[in-house]
Motif scaffolding. Structure first.
Motif, PDB file in Angstrom:
ATOM      1  N   THR A 178      -8.989  -0.522 -12.156  1.00 39.18           N
ATOM      2  CA  THR A 178      -9.234   0.806 -11.579  1.00 39.18           C
ATOM      3  C   THR A 178      -8.382   1.874 -12.260  1.00 39.18           C
ATOM      4  O   THR A 178      -8.698   3.058 -12.197  1.00 39.18           O
ATOM      5  CB  THR A 178      -8.942   0.811 -10.070  1.00 39.18           C
ATOM      6  OG1 THR A 178      -7.559   0.479  -9.849  1.00 39.18           O
ATOM      7  CG2 THR A 178      -9.819  -0.194  -9.346  1.00 39.18           C
ATOM      8  N   LYS A 179      -7.278   1.449 -12.880  1.00 37.70           N
ATOM      9  CA  LYS A 179      -6.398   2.380 -13.598  1.00 37.70           C
ATOM     10  C   LYS A 179      -6.502   2.161 -15.112  1.00 37.70           C
ATOM     11  O   LYS A 179      -5.528   2.352 -15.842  1.00 37.70           O
ATOM     12  CB  LYS A 179      -4.952   2.185 -13.128  1.00 37.70           C
ATOM     13  CG  LYS A 179      -4.721   2.507 -11.663  1.00 37.70           C
ATOM     14  CD  LYS A 179      -4.908   3.988 -11.384  1.00 37.70           C
ATOM     15  CE  LYS A 179      -4.649   4.305  -9.920  1.00 37.70           C
ATOM     16  NZ  LYS A 179      -4.816   5.743  -9.631  1.00 37.70           N
ATOM     17  N   LYS A 180      -7.686   1.770 -15.528  1.00 40.03           N
ATOM     18  CA  LYS A 180      -7.896   1.438 -16.939  1.00 40.03           C
ATOM     19  C   LYS A 180      -7.578   2.619 -17.855  1.00 40.03           C
ATOM     20  O   LYS A 180      -6.894   2.473 -18.875  1.00 40.03           O
ATOM     21  CB  LYS A 180      -9.352   0.990 -17.125  1.00 40.03           C
ATOM     22  CG  LYS A 180      -9.695   0.558 -18.531  1.00 40.03           C
ATOM     23  CD  LYS A 180     -11.156   0.119 -18.593  1.00 40.03           C
ATOM     24  CE  LYS A 180     -11.555  -0.265 -20.012  1.00 40.03           C
ATOM     25  NZ  LYS A 180     -12.979  -0.672 -20.066  1.00 40.03           N
ATOM     26  N   GLU A 182      -5.617   5.304 -17.351  1.00 33.46           N
ATOM     27  CA  GLU A 182      -4.186   5.620 -17.367  1.00 33.46           C
ATOM     28  C   GLU A 182      -3.400   4.593 -18.183  1.00 33.46           C
ATOM     29  O   GLU A 182      -2.506   4.954 -18.958  1.00 33.46           O
ATOM     30  CB  GLU A 182      -3.634   5.690 -15.941  1.00 33.46           C
ATOM     31  CG  GLU A 182      -4.141   6.856 -15.118  1.00 33.46           C
ATOM     32  CD  GLU A 182      -5.425   6.529 -14.381  1.00 33.46           C
ATOM     33  OE1 GLU A 182      -6.113   5.562 -14.795  1.00 33.46           O
ATOM     34  OE2 GLU A 182      -5.755   7.252 -13.419  1.00 33.46           O
ATOM     35  N   ILE A 262       1.911   3.788 -11.913  1.00 34.01           N
ATOM     36  CA  ILE A 262       0.458   3.591 -12.020  1.00 34.01           C
ATOM     37  C   ILE A 262       0.029   2.345 -11.244  1.00 34.01           C
ATOM     38  O   ILE A 262      -0.924   2.378 -10.450  1.00 34.01           O
ATOM     39  CB  ILE A 262       0.041   3.455 -13.507  1.00 34.01           C
ATOM     40  CG1 ILE A 262       0.198   4.789 -14.232  1.00 34.01           C
ATOM     41  CG2 ILE A 262      -1.403   2.963 -13.626  1.00 34.01           C
ATOM     42  CD1 ILE A 262      -0.038   4.701 -15.726  1.00 34.01           C
ATOM     43  N   SER A 265       0.508   2.835  -7.392  1.00 32.99           N
ATOM     44  CA  SER A 265      -0.539   3.677  -6.793  1.00 32.99           C
ATOM     45  C   SER A 265      -1.864   2.927  -6.699  1.00 32.99           C
ATOM     46  O   SER A 265      -2.606   3.074  -5.726  1.00 32.99           O
ATOM     47  CB  SER A 265      -0.716   4.959  -7.606  1.00 32.99           C
ATOM     48  OG  SER A 265      -1.189   4.666  -8.908  1.00 32.99           O
ATOM     49  N   ALA A 266      -2.150   2.097  -7.715  1.00 29.19           N
ATOM     50  CA  ALA A 266      -3.388   1.304  -7.688  1.00 29.19           C
ATOM     51  C   ALA A 266      -3.374   0.320  -6.529  1.00 29.19           C
ATOM     52  O   ALA A 266      -4.367   0.161  -5.813  1.00 29.19           O
ATOM     53  CB  ALA A 266      -3.557   0.561  -9.013  1.00 29.19           C
ATOM     54  N   GLU A 269      -3.804   2.174  -3.177  1.00 26.26           N
ATOM     55  CA  GLU A 269      -5.194   2.576  -2.942  1.00 26.26           C
ATOM     56  C   GLU A 269      -6.070   1.391  -2.544  1.00 26.26           C
ATOM     57  O   GLU A 269      -6.992   1.525  -1.734  1.00 26.26           O
ATOM     58  CB  GLU A 269      -5.760   3.230  -4.203  1.00 26.26           C
ATOM     59  CG  GLU A 269      -5.118   4.571  -4.533  1.00 26.26           C
ATOM     60  CD  GLU A 269      -5.513   5.081  -5.912  1.00 26.26           C
ATOM     61  OE1 GLU A 269      -6.387   4.425  -6.541  1.00 26.26           O
ATOM     62  OE2 GLU A 269      -4.964   6.091  -6.365  1.00 26.26           O
TER      63      GLU A 269
END
Length: 525
Positions: A178-180, A182, A262, A265-266, A269
């Protein structure tokens, strides 16, 4: 000729029950986390992978015996090859591509396009072959070819196969995905700074620093410095190099902090989503449980009693705060709209004992009762906060409608007229009391089934029989109450014959009741 053969094979496979059933079985086994045997399969494959890696490590210093050799070459490799081929087979349905093209050709009145079909089939299979997990599976098979010892290093790729069978690791990778953007941006920035740092140190310290012989040494130093590892095998000797080192260390700390934020936060979420997924999986696996719709004070009391009786149940409500409150009290609770199809499909209604509808709103209770009674024939028990709504909820499909206000009034009047009786009743139903009123269902072939009540001495078991609930209406007695096509016989005569399915209402010590139930189950078995 080829197109006729393809259409014939596709049609034959499409109507073959054995083929479709086998393919669906393997799809479920490999992909459905809710399938009861998937966990067993995953554990089995993990053990196979670990054992094969252990053989590789053992083979470094020792010679493999015949048994280990046969196991590694034939058993493990065969399992991996079969698994690879099955996954290759179930990845897509080639017959669907053929039949779709045949249908379009007939509808549009054109010729069957064989090249298009074959191209699409091959493209789909190549899509699987080039997927990351398929590559890992293939590399895990290569070590079986022993003549090329260099291929043995691919044995370590078998460890990556564990990722396929561990859900927690897959969840972790899904979160990172999902944070690919960043993470890729950060990686590119780290790579750029590493290259710049390596280039600068190479310019300043080549021929000056005895430990830097080429540009690769400079890149190596730059990477271990920016990662804040600092082995110390290469140290700058010039002032310019030391200034660069300080800059890279500060940049490394910033990059690590950025990467941590990062990932954190992932996880933040996705944490709630993963929590709901876990609860949904638990709900799907429940057997013989109570479904409670709506979380209220009444729900809390009912759930507490069910928990005390070690009964399984799940609470469903739309309000996030109420679900949070229920979860904090240790109840299994799920946020969702029980009237929606996607929520209903989470539960196996065949395994539900009864449904409780216990919200504080009679309009919602009526609507929920109507929806659930049309979806399932399970017994529904609902509350009516207003006496005027009892009939409406009953007509909506509730088998029993309870009015808390009316029950409170009955208890109050009992206290006014009979304070001693009230105290005794309160003590019996108190959670601290060892005495309780309980229902005991007569089991088939048990020691009391098909006997007259007069033939059994309940006093011997330290139990008092209050009454019997029977569905058999062929023989009625004077002291009975009609309850939804069943008859309750209060203080029954000894002439009443109890049969399998009848319910005894008794009062006694919890230990006596539990022991009676245990004896009945044992005799029935």
């Amino acid at each position: 000729m080829i197109e006729k053969f393809l259409i014939y094979i596709a049609t034959f496979l499409n109507i073959s029950k054995g083929y479709n059933k086998t393919k669906q079985f393997f799809r479920t086994l490999f992909e459905d986390d809710n399938y009861k045997y998937k966990k067993v399969f995953d554990i089995f494959m993990i053990l196979i992978v670990l054992s094969s890696v252990f053989i590789l490590l053992y083979d470094v210093k020792n010679s493999l015996g015949k048994i280990l050799y046969i196991y590694d070459i034939y058993v493990v490799t065969t399992i991996f090859i079969v698994e690879y081929l099955i996954r290759f087979w179930i990845y897509n349905d080639c017959r669907d591509i053929i039949l779709k093209e045949e249908e379009e050709a007939v509808f549009l009145g054109r010729k069957f396009d064989t090249k298009k079909v074959l191209k699409e089939i091959i493209a789909k299979k190549i899509e699987y072959i080039t997927s990351p997990f398929a590559i890992i599976d293939l590399l895990a098979i290569l070590p079986a070819y022993r003549p090329l010892r260099i291929l043995r290093i691919f044995m370590l790729f078998r460890l990556f196969k564990v990722l396929r069978y561990t859900k927690s690791v897959n969840n972790f990778l899904a979160i990172l995905k999902t944070k690919k953007f960043e993470l890729i941006t950060l990686l590119m920035l780290v790579g750029f700074i590493t290259f710049i740092g390596g280039a600068v140190i190479y310019v300043f310290e080549y021929k000056v620093n005895p430990n830097i012989h080429n540009f690769f040494d400079a890149l190596y130093w730059s990477l271990i410095t920016i990662s804040t590892v600092g082995y110390g095998d290469i140290s700058p000797v010039t002032h310019q190099g030391r200034i660069l080192t300080m800059f890279l260390i500060l940049a490394g700390i910033a990059f690590i902090s950025f990467a941590t934020s990062i990932i954190a936060s992932a996880f933040t979420e996705k944490l709630q989503e993963l929590k709901y997924q876990r609860i949904e999986n638990e709900a799907h696996k429940l057997h013989s449980f109570y479904l409670i719709c709506g979380y209220s004070k009444v729900t809390e009391l009912v759930a507490t009693n069910l928990q005390k009786e070690k009964e399984k149940f799940i609470i469903v409500d739309l309000d996030t705060d109420k679900i949070q409150s229920a979860t904090e009290k240790g109840f299994l609770a799920l946020r969702g709209d029980i009237t929606k199809k996607e929520t209903l499909e989470l539960f196996n209604f065949e395994h539900i004992k009864k449904i409780f509808i216990l919200t504080n709103d009679d309009i919602i209770n009526t609507f929920l009762t109507l929806s659930l009674s049309s979806y399932s024939n399970k017994e529904i028990i609902a509350i009516a906060n207003d006496e005027r709504n009892e009939e409406k909820i009953s007509k909506a499909g509730a088998r029993y409608v309870i009015n808390p206000t009316k029950i409170s009034a009955l208890f109050t009047s009992e206290y006014i007229g009979n304070p001693v009786s009230f105290e005794i009743i309160t003590a019996i139903f108190s959670t601290k009391s060892q005495i309780k009123v309980d229902e005991i269902e007569i089991l088939e072939d048990s020691f009391i089934a098909n006997k007259l009540l007069g033939e059994y001495d309940f006093q011997k078991d330290k139990l008092i029989l209050i009454g019997v609930l029977k569905s058999n209406q062929t023989k009625l007695f004077t002291h009975n109450i009609s309850l939804m096509n069943k008859y309750f016989y209060f203080n029954p005569d000894g002439e009443i014959k109890v049969e399998a399915g009848d319910i005894l209402l008794v009062i006694g010590d919890i230990r006596s009741i539990n022991y009676f139930k245990f004896r009945m189950q044992k005799s029935s078995l």
